[in-house]
Every structure is written in structure tokens, then in C-alpha cells.
Design a protein around this motif. Sequence first.
Motif, short mmCIF file in Angstrom:
data_model
loop_
_atom_site.label_atom_id
_atom_site.label_comp_id
_atom_site.label_asym_id
_atom_site.label_seq_id
_atom_site.Cartn_x
_atom_site.Cartn_y
_atom_site.Cartn_z
N MET A 1 7.80 60.58 24.89
CA MET A 1 6.88 60.32 23.82
C MET A 1 7.57 60.60 22.49
O MET A 1 8.60 61.26 22.45
CB MET A 1 5.62 61.18 23.95
CG MET A 1 4.82 60.87 25.20
SD MET A 1 3.27 61.80 25.31
CE MET A 1 2.25 60.79 24.26
N ARG A 2 6.94 60.14 21.42
CA ARG A 2 7.49 60.32 20.07
C ARG A 2 6.58 61.28 19.29
O ARG A 2 5.40 60.97 19.10
CB ARG A 2 7.57 58.98 19.35
CG ARG A 2 8.60 58.04 19.93
CD ARG A 2 8.54 56.66 19.32
NE ARG A 2 8.56 56.63 17.86
CZ ARG A 2 9.67 56.66 17.12
NH1 ARG A 2 10.85 56.73 17.68
NH2 ARG A 2 9.59 56.61 15.80
N PHE A 3 7.16 62.40 18.86
CA PHE A 3 6.39 63.40 18.13
C PHE A 3 7.00 63.69 16.77
O PHE A 3 8.22 63.87 16.66
CB PHE A 3 6.31 64.70 18.91
CG PHE A 3 5.55 64.59 20.20
CD1 PHE A 3 4.17 64.50 20.20
CD2 PHE A 3 6.22 64.58 21.41
CE1 PHE A 3 3.47 64.39 21.39
CE2 PHE A 3 5.54 64.48 22.60
CZ PHE A 3 4.16 64.39 22.60
N LEU A 4 6.16 63.74 15.76
CA LEU A 4 6.55 64.21 14.44
C LEU A 4 5.97 65.62 14.32
O LEU A 4 4.75 65.80 14.37
CB LEU A 4 5.97 63.29 13.35
CG LEU A 4 6.50 63.52 11.94
CD1 LEU A 4 6.33 62.25 11.12
CD2 LEU A 4 5.83 64.68 11.25
N VAL A 5 6.84 66.60 14.23
CA VAL A 5 6.42 68.01 14.19
C VAL A 5 6.35 68.44 12.73
O VAL A 5 7.36 68.44 12.01
CB VAL A 5 7.39 68.90 15.00
CG1 VAL A 5 6.96 70.35 14.92
CG2 VAL A 5 7.45 68.42 16.45
N PRO A 11 10.48 74.69 13.83
CA PRO A 11 11.62 74.11 14.54
C PRO A 11 11.68 74.48 16.02
O PRO A 11 12.25 73.74 16.80
CB PRO A 11 12.83 74.66 13.77
CG PRO A 11 12.34 75.92 13.13
CD PRO A 11 10.89 75.68 12.83
N ALA A 12 11.11 75.61 16.42
CA ALA A 12 11.17 75.99 17.84
C ALA A 12 10.38 74.99 18.69
O ALA A 12 10.81 74.63 19.79
CB ALA A 12 10.63 77.40 18.04
N VAL A 13 9.25 74.53 18.17
CA VAL A 13 8.44 73.53 18.88
C VAL A 13 9.24 72.23 18.97
O VAL A 13 9.29 71.60 20.03
CB VAL A 13 7.08 73.32 18.18
CG1 VAL A 13 6.36 72.10 18.75
CG2 VAL A 13 6.22 74.57 18.30
N VAL A 27 9.85 67.84 10.48
CA VAL A 27 9.78 67.93 9.02
C VAL A 27 10.55 69.15 8.54
O VAL A 27 11.28 69.08 7.55
CB VAL A 27 8.31 67.95 8.52
CG1 VAL A 27 8.24 68.15 7.02
CG2 VAL A 27 7.58 66.67 8.93
N TYR A 28 10.42 70.26 9.25
CA TYR A 28 11.11 71.49 8.86
C TYR A 28 12.62 71.28 8.79
O TYR A 28 13.29 71.73 7.87
CB TYR A 28 10.78 72.62 9.85
CG TYR A 28 11.41 73.93 9.49
CD1 TYR A 28 10.74 74.82 8.65
CD2 TYR A 28 12.66 74.29 9.97
CE1 TYR A 28 11.32 76.04 8.30
CE2 TYR A 28 13.24 75.50 9.62
CZ TYR A 28 12.57 76.36 8.79
OH TYR A 28 13.15 77.56 8.44
#
Length: 116
Positions: A1-5, A11-13, A27-28
Amino acid sequence: MRFLVDECTGPAVACWLRNQAHQVFSVYEEARGMSDDDVLQKALDENWILITNDRDFGEKIYREGHQHRGIIFLRLEDERAAKKIETLRRLLESYAERLPNQFVVVTENRVRFAQI
């Protein structure tokens, strides 16, 4: 899947999701300071599911009517990275196929697919 965090999700996620073979934009790590509107637009334009713990995104979707490709709102009492990762692990195991184009509110004990 494609996730934008989202930046506040951390950053850990993003790292954990990459290790699970997902495509990730953090983003971070890649666009620190990006506005919420720009985050939403990038997610929409590039077909990312946004993962955030920022309540402002609910306002943008429900009150302002922004479109999205899917939002996972982590509403956790314990916002440490390990808890976010554990919560996402359980969510993906049980609901991965239902996540696109949904606004999902996730707590430590509950998953709710919100009506828009």
C-alpha cells in the motif's frame, strides 16, 4: 500500500511501514514544515493514504470538504512510536483492504470507519 506519514506521526512509523514493504512518503523526513493543505493535496494527487494523529485533518475533511484517498487518524492516549506501530499493525492485519478512500479513526481499542 501507499502511505503518506504526517510529520507529527514520525519517522519511526514511516520506517516500520517501509520494513513491511509499503511505499511511504514521510513528511518528517522529506518535507518537514509542509502545510496541512499541501499534505492533503499531495496525498490526493499522488494516491497516498494519509496517516496522522493531527486532529486538524478531521476539520479539513468534514468542515471544509477536502477530498482524500484515505485517512487513518490515530487517536491514541499513548502517542509513543511503539504504540502507533502496534496500533497500525493490528489495523493493517484486520482492515487493509477497507482503508482506501475511507476516513478511519483508530484508538487503542477501537476502529471506526467514519461517515463523510
